[in-house]
Each structure stands twice: as structure tokens, then as C-alpha cells.
Design a protein around this motif. Sequence first.
Motif, short mmCIF file in Angstrom:
data_model
loop_
_atom_site.label_atom_id
_atom_site.label_comp_id
_atom_site.label_asym_id
_atom_site.label_seq_id
_atom_site.Cartn_x
_atom_site.Cartn_y
_atom_site.Cartn_z
N ILE A 95 0.84 -1.20 0.00
CA ILE A 95 0.00 0.00 0.00
C ILE A 95 0.88 1.25 0.00
O ILE A 95 0.58 2.25 -0.68
N PHE A 96 1.99 1.20 0.73
CA PHE A 96 2.91 2.34 0.79
C PHE A 96 3.47 2.66 -0.60
O PHE A 96 3.45 3.82 -1.04
N PHE A 97 3.94 1.64 -1.30
CA PHE A 97 4.50 1.90 -2.64
C PHE A 97 3.40 2.31 -3.62
O PHE A 97 3.66 3.07 -4.57
N GLN A 127 -3.52 12.10 -0.34
CA GLN A 127 -2.58 10.99 -0.18
C GLN A 127 -2.09 10.89 1.26
O GLN A 127 -1.95 9.79 1.80
N VAL A 128 -1.85 12.04 1.89
CA VAL A 128 -1.39 12.03 3.28
C VAL A 128 -2.48 11.48 4.20
O VAL A 128 -2.20 10.69 5.12
N THR A 129 -3.73 11.86 3.95
CA THR A 129 -4.84 11.36 4.78
C THR A 129 -4.99 9.85 4.65
O THR A 129 -5.16 9.14 5.65
N LEU A 130 -4.92 9.34 3.42
CA LEU A 130 -5.02 7.89 3.22
C LEU A 130 -3.85 7.17 3.90
O LEU A 130 -4.04 6.11 4.50
N ALA A 131 -2.67 7.75 3.82
CA ALA A 131 -1.51 7.12 4.47
C ALA A 131 -1.70 7.08 5.98
O ALA A 131 -1.36 6.08 6.64
N ALA A 132 -2.26 8.15 6.55
CA ALA A 132 -2.47 8.18 8.00
C ALA A 132 -3.45 7.10 8.44
O ALA A 132 -3.35 6.58 9.56
N TRP A 138 5.65 5.40 10.93
CA TRP A 138 6.85 5.80 10.21
C TRP A 138 6.63 5.80 8.70
O TRP A 138 7.20 6.64 7.98
N LEU A 139 5.78 4.90 8.19
CA LEU A 139 5.46 4.92 6.76
C LEU A 139 4.64 6.15 6.40
O LEU A 139 4.82 6.75 5.33
N THR A 140 3.74 6.54 7.31
CA THR A 140 2.96 7.75 7.08
C THR A 140 3.86 8.97 7.00
O THR A 140 3.70 9.84 6.12
N TRP A 141 4.83 9.05 7.91
CA TRP A 141 5.74 10.19 7.89
C TRP A 141 6.61 10.19 6.64
O TRP A 141 7.01 11.27 6.15
N MET A 142 6.88 9.03 6.11
CA MET A 142 7.61 8.97 4.85
C MET A 142 6.78 9.56 3.71
O MET A 142 7.31 10.26 2.83
N ILE A 143 5.47 9.26 3.71
CA ILE A 143 4.58 9.86 2.71
C ILE A 143 4.52 11.37 2.90
O ILE A 143 4.54 12.15 1.92
N VAL A 144 4.45 11.82 4.16
CA VAL A 144 4.46 13.26 4.43
C VAL A 144 5.74 13.89 3.90
O VAL A 144 5.72 14.95 3.24
N GLY A 145 6.87 13.25 4.17
CA GLY A 145 8.14 13.77 3.68
C GLY A 145 8.20 13.80 2.16
O GLY A 145 8.69 14.76 1.55
N LEU A 146 7.70 12.72 1.52
CA LEU A 146 7.72 12.64 0.06
C LEU A 146 6.87 13.74 -0.57
O LEU A 146 7.31 14.42 -1.51
N THR A 147 5.65 13.93 -0.06
CA THR A 147 4.78 14.98 -0.62
C THR A 147 5.36 16.36 -0.37
O THR A 147 5.25 17.26 -1.22
N THR A 148 6.01 16.55 0.79
CA THR A 148 6.63 17.86 1.07
C THR A 148 7.76 18.14 0.09
O THR A 148 7.90 19.26 -0.44
#
Length: 450
Positions: A95-97, A127-132, A138-148
Motif C-alpha cells: 500500500i505504501f508503494f 494521499q497524506v490522509t489515506l496514508a495516515a 513511520w510509513l505515514t511520515w515517509m509519505i508526508v516527507g515525500l509529498t513535502t
Amino acid sequence: MAAMAIASSLRGAARRSALIRLALDSVGRQNMIQMVQLRWIAVIGQILTIVYVVQMYEVRLPLVQMANVISILICLNLFSLFFPQRNATVYRWQIFFGLCGDVAVLTALLYCSGGATNPFVFLYLLQVTLAAMLLDGWLTWMIVGLTTVCFTALTKYYQPLQLPEHSRYTLFELHILGMLVCFALNAGLLVIFVNRITSILRGREERLAELRQREVEEDLIVRMGLLASGAAHELGTPLATLSVILGDWRRMPEFRDRPELLEEIGDMEEQVRRCKTIVTGILLSAGEARGESLGITTPQRFMDELVAEWRAKRHVPTLDYDFDQDAELPADLSIVSDSALKQVICNVLDNALEASPQWLAFEVRCTAQTLSMQVRDFGRGFAPEILAQLGKPYQSTKGKPGGGLGLFLVVNVIRKLGGSVTAENLIGGGALVSMSLPLASLAIGGSHES
């Protein structure tokens, strides 16, 4: 017996682990399906938005590049759609990828259409909401970092939007309109998909709670089995001693010459034999046959003998017993004589007799797939709280300490055999308890557990 109970507990734990893993896998697949549906909405929305902007506002876009990006998203979606069918388990990293792919596609489209100046850049929040909701911290924060990072890059690297010189609109007006559309789209998709995902997660928690409840109930059954088996073993020696003493009394002159005492000794011996039979039944139900072989019988013979034994031990003015077997089934159909099943049926009959001492009915129907049993009485019926908590331990209206275990054992034994138990109050008075189990669970070589 302790080793058998431990082995049974381990088998139960393995079954529960498999069921929990199945529940988690099902949630993973459902979440992946939700993401697939969201991507299809994204594909349709992107195509419609591009066509609308180009046709209505004559905005110049790199259509070939954007078409290639959308094609990549379609391929990713098709892969995500068919991948869970080939692999039963959907892991969080998958799901992360998948979310990373969505972020990359959105970034590419934004790069071709104004970068950070495009109001649809706020779709990153989706995307950030779905990740949360779907990923670990830690995977959610990676999505946050990627989108940022992607958002920051789009502030510098992008292809500016170009309007024709004769356009009636300015980029600022289009930006405000785009923000309105983006807000409505974000809000609508979040409401729809967050509700769906929340419902999926709530269903998972309910299934896990049910499995945990079963674990508690099976643990209680194991402890009850240990207690019953231990008590039965302890009672075996004093009962044998009593039997020997009564045999000696029968031969003593003081008793042999007095018929009334001999009659009382005979009654006592009969009660000792009955106690021995009960102890043997307890050990059989606990899995210890005391050297006796497993019985093979037919459905009708099994039920006929059960009813005959039950009638012989209890005073029943009227018992309407009926056995019906489908005509296409062979009359000599063989099944295993399961002592645990016999015990729970007698338990239901005992409860019905206690509620309705003058009359009760026992109907059995045997089909190619199912053995169905119904017990009816003319008693007061079940209390509403009993029906609501059917099969839960210590649910009783009799006021006895430790009461309410009868139906609990009935439900769990039938469930272990792959069947089900229901209870209801009849309109004209009385109650009906229905038991149904697959005939294969009693077949020779079947997968039933005593």
C-alpha cells in the motif's frame, strides 16, 4: 488429559492465528480495492479536467506528456487490481508503494501544468490522509516527507501554464476557480473513502473481538474439561470401592436373610452403576475412552438409542420424537457415534424437560448435507437477555451459582463440529432450540473433534 488439553489449546491457537491472519489479509485486500477505485476516479477526473481546461479556457498543456503519465497511472491501477488476486496477502509496504506511485503521478501532472501554482497541488493532502489511515506511523511520515519534497520541488521546477493572448480569463481567476474545484473534490473524496475505510477497519476490529471472545470461551472449555476429567478420575476409585462393599453386603447373612435390605442394596448398586456410567460419559466427552473403541452407527440408530437412554433415566410423560431421513440416502449410512454430541443433545432435552415437565418434542431431519434437530417445549420461553447472549457462559435465570453453562457448552460443541445453534420463543408459548450441523462432520474420516 493435561497433555490432551494442551494439544487442543495449541490447535485452537493455531486456528485462531489463521483466522486472525485471514481477517487482516481481507482488510488489506479491501483497502487495496479502495485505492484502486480512487485511482479510477482520479484517471477520469484528470482526463475530464484536461479536456475541459483545454476546450473552455484554451489553456496550452503538453497533452502528449500528460497522456503518457495518465497511461502509467492506468497501468499501475491494473497491476494493483490483479495483484491481490494472485497473492492472498496485501502487506502495508505494498500500500505504501502504491501511494508513492500516486504521489509520483500527481507530481508529474502538476509539473506539466504549472507546478505549485496549480491549485490541484492540494490533492497531496488526500494521499497524506489515506496514508495516515492505512499505514504505520513511520510509513505515514515517509509519505508526508515525500509529498513535502515534491511540493517544494514544484515551486522551482515546472512548466508554466500558458493562456492565449485573447483569453477572457486571467491566471489568478483560473487559480481561484481551481481552488474551489480542488476543495470540493478533496472534501468529497475524503468523506466517501474515509467512511469506507473506517467501516472496513471497524469490521476488522469486530471480527478480531469475536475471535478473542472465542479464545476466552475455548480456554474456559479446556479448564472445565480438565476439572471434569479430574473429578471423574477421582470418583472412579470410591465408586469401585462402594461396588465391592455392596457386593460383600449382599453375601453377608445379616442382609441375605432380609429381603427389604437386599432390595435397598440392589437400589444402591443400581445408583453406583449409574454413577459409573456418568463418569464414563464424562471421560468419553473429555477424549478418554477408558479402553472402549469408537462406535460406528447410523443417524437413525444414533438418535433412537439416545432418546431411549434419555427416556429410561428421566420421567417424561409425553415426548413426541420424530426422525425423518431423505429417501435418497442409504438406510445404512454410517456415522461416528460422537459422545460429546450425545451429551449436548441430552443437555438441551434436560433444559426443555425442566421448563415443560408434561410435554416436549424432539424432531430430527437428516439430509445429504445436514443433520438438523429441533427441541420444542411449552414452558415460559427464554428471557430476552438470554436470547441476546445465547451461548455466552453464566447466562442463566435459574439463580444457581455457576449456572448458564449448559447452552454455552451446547453452542461451542456444535460450533466445533461446524454447525450452528439458534433459539427462539414461540408465539403460542414455549421455546424452540434448533441445532444444525454438517453431516460430513460425523462421517467416518470426517474432520470433527470430540
